[in-house]
Design a protein around this motif. Sequence first.
Motif, mmCIF file in Angstrom:
data_model
loop_
_atom_site.group_PDB
_atom_site.id
_atom_site.type_symbol
_atom_site.label_atom_id
_atom_site.label_comp_id
_atom_site.label_asym_id
_atom_site.label_seq_id
_atom_site.Cartn_x
_atom_site.Cartn_y
_atom_site.Cartn_z
ATOM 1 N N GLN A 403 0.824 -1.215 0.000
ATOM 2 C CA GLN A 403 0.000 0.000 0.000
ATOM 3 C C GLN A 403 0.859 1.266 0.000
ATOM 4 N N ARG A 404 0.259 2.337 -0.451
ATOM 5 C CA ARG A 404 0.871 3.661 -0.298
ATOM 6 C C ARG A 404 0.038 4.428 0.730
ATOM 7 N N ILE A 405 0.569 5.575 1.153
ATOM 8 C CA ILE A 405 -0.219 6.369 2.115
ATOM 9 C C ILE A 405 -1.228 7.220 1.329
ATOM 10 N N GLU A 406 -0.982 8.508 1.128
ATOM 11 C CA GLU A 406 -2.042 9.364 0.576
ATOM 12 C C GLU A 406 -1.807 9.796 -0.864
ATOM 13 N N GLN A 407 -0.675 9.433 -1.433
ATOM 14 C CA GLN A 407 -0.393 9.850 -2.808
ATOM 15 C C GLN A 407 0.535 8.819 -3.441
ATOM 16 N N VAL A 408 0.659 8.892 -4.759
ATOM 17 C CA VAL A 408 1.557 7.970 -5.475
ATOM 18 C C VAL A 408 2.245 8.753 -6.590
ATOM 19 N N ARG A 409 3.520 8.492 -6.757
ATOM 20 C CA ARG A 409 4.189 9.011 -7.958
ATOM 21 C C ARG A 409 4.290 7.859 -8.952
ATOM 22 N N TYR A 410 3.524 7.985 -10.020
ATOM 23 C CA TYR A 410 3.494 6.960 -11.068
ATOM 24 C C TYR A 410 4.523 7.303 -12.137
ATOM 25 N N THR A 411 4.746 6.347 -13.044
ATOM 26 C CA THR A 411 5.555 6.627 -14.222
ATOM 27 C C THR A 411 4.850 6.051 -15.449
ATOM 28 N N ILE A 412 4.952 6.786 -16.558
ATOM 29 C CA ILE A 412 4.437 6.247 -17.824
ATOM 30 C C ILE A 412 5.595 6.118 -18.826
ATOM 31 N N GLU A 413 6.763 5.796 -18.289
ATOM 32 C CA GLU A 413 7.973 5.713 -19.123
ATOM 33 C C GLU A 413 7.787 4.773 -20.320
ATOM 34 N N LYS A 414 7.245 3.586 -20.047
ATOM 35 C CA LYS A 414 7.088 2.596 -21.132
ATOM 36 C C LYS A 414 6.128 3.121 -22.197
ATOM 37 N N TYR A 415 5.099 3.779 -21.733
ATOM 38 C CA TYR A 415 4.100 4.349 -22.640
ATOM 39 C C TYR A 415 4.742 5.414 -23.534
ATOM 40 N N GLU A 417 7.890 5.625 -24.340
ATOM 41 C CA GLU A 417 8.781 4.946 -25.298
ATOM 42 C C GLU A 417 7.978 4.390 -26.475
ATOM 43 N N GLU A 418 6.792 3.905 -26.174
ATOM 44 C CA GLU A 418 5.961 3.276 -27.206
ATOM 45 C C GLU A 418 5.309 4.320 -28.124
ATOM 46 N N THR A 419 4.820 5.401 -27.530
ATOM 47 C CA THR A 419 3.992 6.343 -28.307
ATOM 48 C C THR A 419 4.702 7.657 -28.637
ATOM 49 N N GLY A 420 5.741 7.976 -27.913
ATOM 50 C CA GLY A 420 6.368 9.294 -28.074
ATOM 51 C C GLY A 420 5.597 10.390 -27.359
ATOM 52 N N VAL A 421 4.509 10.024 -26.735
ATOM 53 C CA VAL A 421 3.706 11.005 -25.992
ATOM 54 C C VAL A 421 4.255 11.087 -24.560
ATOM 55 N N THR A 422 4.594 12.294 -24.131
ATOM 56 C CA THR A 422 5.235 12.451 -22.817
ATOM 57 C C THR A 422 4.224 12.803 -21.729
ATOM 58 N N THR A 423 4.708 12.784 -20.503
ATOM 59 C CA THR A 423 3.831 13.152 -19.393
ATOM 60 C C THR A 423 3.379 14.614 -19.525
ATOM 61 N N GLY A 424 4.241 15.459 -20.096
ATOM 62 C CA GLY A 424 3.872 16.861 -20.332
ATOM 63 C C GLY A 424 2.738 16.973 -21.341
ATOM 64 N N ASP A 425 2.768 16.123 -22.365
ATOM 65 C CA ASP A 425 1.685 16.119 -23.364
ATOM 66 C C ASP A 425 0.362 15.702 -22.725
ATOM 67 N N ILE A 426 0.435 14.641 -21.928
ATOM 68 C CA ILE A 426 -0.788 14.150 -21.262
ATOM 69 C C ILE A 426 -1.344 15.244 -20.348
ATOM 70 N N GLN A 427 -0.416 15.911 -19.666
ATOM 71 C CA GLN A 427 -0.845 16.989 -18.763
ATOM 72 C C GLN A 427 -1.673 18.025 -19.522
ATOM 73 N N ARG A 428 -1.178 18.448 -20.681
ATOM 74 C CA ARG A 428 -1.898 19.474 -21.433
ATOM 75 C C ARG A 428 -3.217 18.939 -21.981
ATOM 76 N N ARG A 429 -3.235 17.689 -22.360
ATOM 77 C CA ARG A 429 -4.474 17.118 -22.904
ATOM 78 C C ARG A 429 -5.536 16.942 -21.811
ATOM 79 N N MET A 430 -5.104 16.611 -20.607
ATOM 80 C CA MET A 430 -6.065 16.451 -19.501
ATOM 81 C C MET A 430 -6.833 17.753 -19.248
#
Lengths: 520, 471
Positions: A403-415, A417-430
């Motif tokens: 378990q984690r406590i109240e937050q989690v730092r995730y990674t989408i590194e594999k994603y 690498e596969e798509t070329g879409v970065t966490t910054g891109d996802i941030q803007r799309r959200m």
Amino acid sequence: MKKINRSNILENFHQAKWDEPVVFELSQPGERGILVPEVDKNIKEMFDINDLLPDNLKRKTPLELPEMSQSRVLRHFMRLSQETLGADVNIEIGQGTCTVKYSPKINEMFARNENMTELHPLQDDETVQGILEIMYKLDYYMREISGMEQFTFQPSGGSQAIMAMASLVESYFNDKGEERDEIITTIYSHPSDAAAPALKGYKIIYIQPDENGYPDYEAFKSAVSEKTAAFFIANPEDTGVYNTRVKEFTELVHEKGGLCCYDQANANGLLGVTRAKDAGFDMCFFNLHKTFSTPHGCGGPATGATGVTKELIKYLPKPIIDKKEDGTYYLDYDFSDSKYSVGKIRSFNGVAQVALKAYAWVMSLGAEGLYEVSKVAVLNNNYMFKKMMDNKWIDAPYIKGKQRIEQVRYTIEKYTEETGVTTGDIQRRMMDFGLHYWASHHPYYVPEPITLEPTETPSRADIDQYIDTLLYVMNEGFENPEKVKTAPHSSVCHQLIEDVLDDSENWILSWKIYKKQNNL
Amino acid sequence: MEKRGFKNHPYIPNSDLKIQNEMLKEIGLSSLEELHELIPEELIFKGKMDIPDAYKSEFELKKHIEKIMKRNENCNDNLNFLGAGCWQHYVPAICDEIVNRGEFLTAYGGESYNDFGRFQVFFEYQSLVAELVNMEVVNVPTMDWPQAAATSIRMAYRMTNRKKVLISEVISEEKFEIIRNYCSPHIEIVKVKFDEKSGLIDLNDLKNNIDENVAAFYFENPTYLGHLETQTDEISKIVHDNKSELIVGVDPSSLGILESPTEYGADIICGDLQPLGVHMNYGGGQAGFMATRNEEKYVMEFPSRLFGMAPTVKEGEYGFGDVAYDRTSFGHHREHGKEYVGTQTALWGIAAGVYLTIMGPKGMKELGEKIIYNSNFAKAELNKIEGVNTSLMNNMSFKEIVVTYENTDMTVKEINKKLRKHNIFGGKDLTNEFPMLGKSAMFSFTEVHSEENIIELKNALNKVLNESGEA
């Protein structure tokens, strides 16, 4: 009418967009926004204004503020407010580590009453018994939550609280006559846990995480010495991993004579569950604008309520709030005669209206409610964690299956690498779906990070909606990566051309500079 | 086992037992107690926090809080003359309306796209204050004036690589303490004397103390005691001849009628925004600002965020973003960034921006005039009371005046206590802070005071001091 099927993903969302001019462009000379009470006739007759103002100080430079009538001022700023995605209008899960939760409106009403707003900080204690009682009791409840012996509400933000803790460490060793110049922290603690002690002249030593994400104990052991002034740490850290051996860490520091300082800016998963004192800390602080629900206000006013053990009370900034035998409350400037006291951290007595809101929040929950807050915050997070981890493109480093406590730092590194879409891109799309999304502090120790913190205030459906939207966007990254990379499309503006922001020849820090550069 | 917690709490949607059990089941648990598995048993708190039971309904909570807060006596129901860094000004309704907008009140760290309005409003705030002080760069609000002064001093220290800073001794004691702590252990602070007759800075003492180790000289205009410092060109010359930075603290409510310190050579200006549309809030309304010229050497020393305009990929669209973000401790350099950055007092920057817009140039001028007329009227009227001297120092005053009590056995505290019986909050006691001024208090006058209020103060003070038998 037939049932209209609608998705919980807000595909039709568009944020308010007013294309509002900069306020100076709205000026119409001659218009007035508000009138000032006139100088009384008799007073005006007694003096010549020219005699009251020295010639060399009299304003001669024209003051080019906008001239606008009242409704136009209101409209302009109302529109800017509508272009801001505050917590009141969205599902706040995406600003991990910030503990952005619901800020109850009734507490705002208390703070807007003239018995709060129209108090001068130098009024005699007898005339401010109400607010002193509130702060005195809140101090007591903070002690109950933390195990500490005395709190100060002067530090007015988390970073200032860290600076205050570093100042207390400085005072303590000045008093002991010991020269210690090192402070140990970790890479997953807040950047201010390094930066604020560095301001006070300390050399910063970082402990890297071990394979489980805990601060590496062996590395820590070799770092702690007679030069160690203090250990500054958040626990859980940004990763949501709780360092189970924390007590061994604090004991080690104490063996070498150092102090242990707990960054509890975000204590949302720990209320009534575990206490700073029991883990061996000498001081800690709570951000009232995080865990205790007072709104963030775009970044303050706020409070980093700082608590210490009995031994350290004498170094606290002055005054503290105390109660006399007859039941009256007072500002105590004489609680310490130590010449090593920190003296003062912030003007007057801190941000009293924030203490009032936090007090009201505690009183709306009681001890059992505080426990519920933390249990549900942790439940929400682990519910979200499981659902997120069910997706093969999302991972979270460290302690697999725990378990984690109240937050989690995730990674989408594999994603990525596969798509070329970065966490910054996802941030803007959200943003196109009306949701915040935060990556991480810098530098990114976890590659392509996302930090999410649901707190206790979203519902299960809210959490599901957030996850569904995120997965929808990630799926778009496979099907139409350009759409994600060129986002946002339905936010207030389109992608910035950022070069000017780091170019000293071209940056526009004010309207004055803009006018000058463009000869307006 | 007793079921713990507070179920179906209005602020906690998932405190509903049915939902809670479903969510627990989803993650393979059967009770809330099974959460927090990483916390060792010995650290689990098993006691009971001594915190009262909740006021379960909003109605009961409201009754409880209002009952306590009614024990305060506020400055609307009383006639207040306390200032000393936190002043009672009129706050236009529109300022309250805007800062209480939920979107601003509850925003935090969103990006420049979805928090666009927050970015634009801070750019505008920076621009409006820049206009007021006639500088080009202003930071987002810092904690308070002392913090702004302390950071200005640290900026000068880094820029000049000199370790001594001179400060005019006409400064509030607590401001000095805050600066001292913030600058420790790197900077040595030396106070420069003032002339007790004129209230002006002792230029000889400034000259005697300035040397090649001095990074900056900091003084305030109007001063803490309300005087106008007129030797500005001389001070500027002494400081700049020494290649030191001139830092000037200023009350922004004076700048509709007073020239900005920029005009007499200030390199960094700082002050408090509280007079610009923020309620006193028992001191919770303070917010600091700093301003400099648009020179890279200054800009790169700011620790806090700076918002700038930028174009977007769409023609004709304004965008806003962080300028030189990597300066800050939020950037890649962490503790090697400038000081540190974090939550401070952003919302009061919005209030100040709205205030300066609604006031406009005419409003700011009228505000300054009303204050300077009132303070000088009060100075003249109170001086007529037997045993009161308001002209210990003969310089001109803005907002604050020093009132010296002569021929009385009462302390300032006792006098203020008696004034309270007339529903008056008397001036700040200076007895310990400025012992050289004798038994003195500092009274503050703003646009909220009328001629009638000042006469009321005069009559009450006269009764307290000169009528025996006065309670």
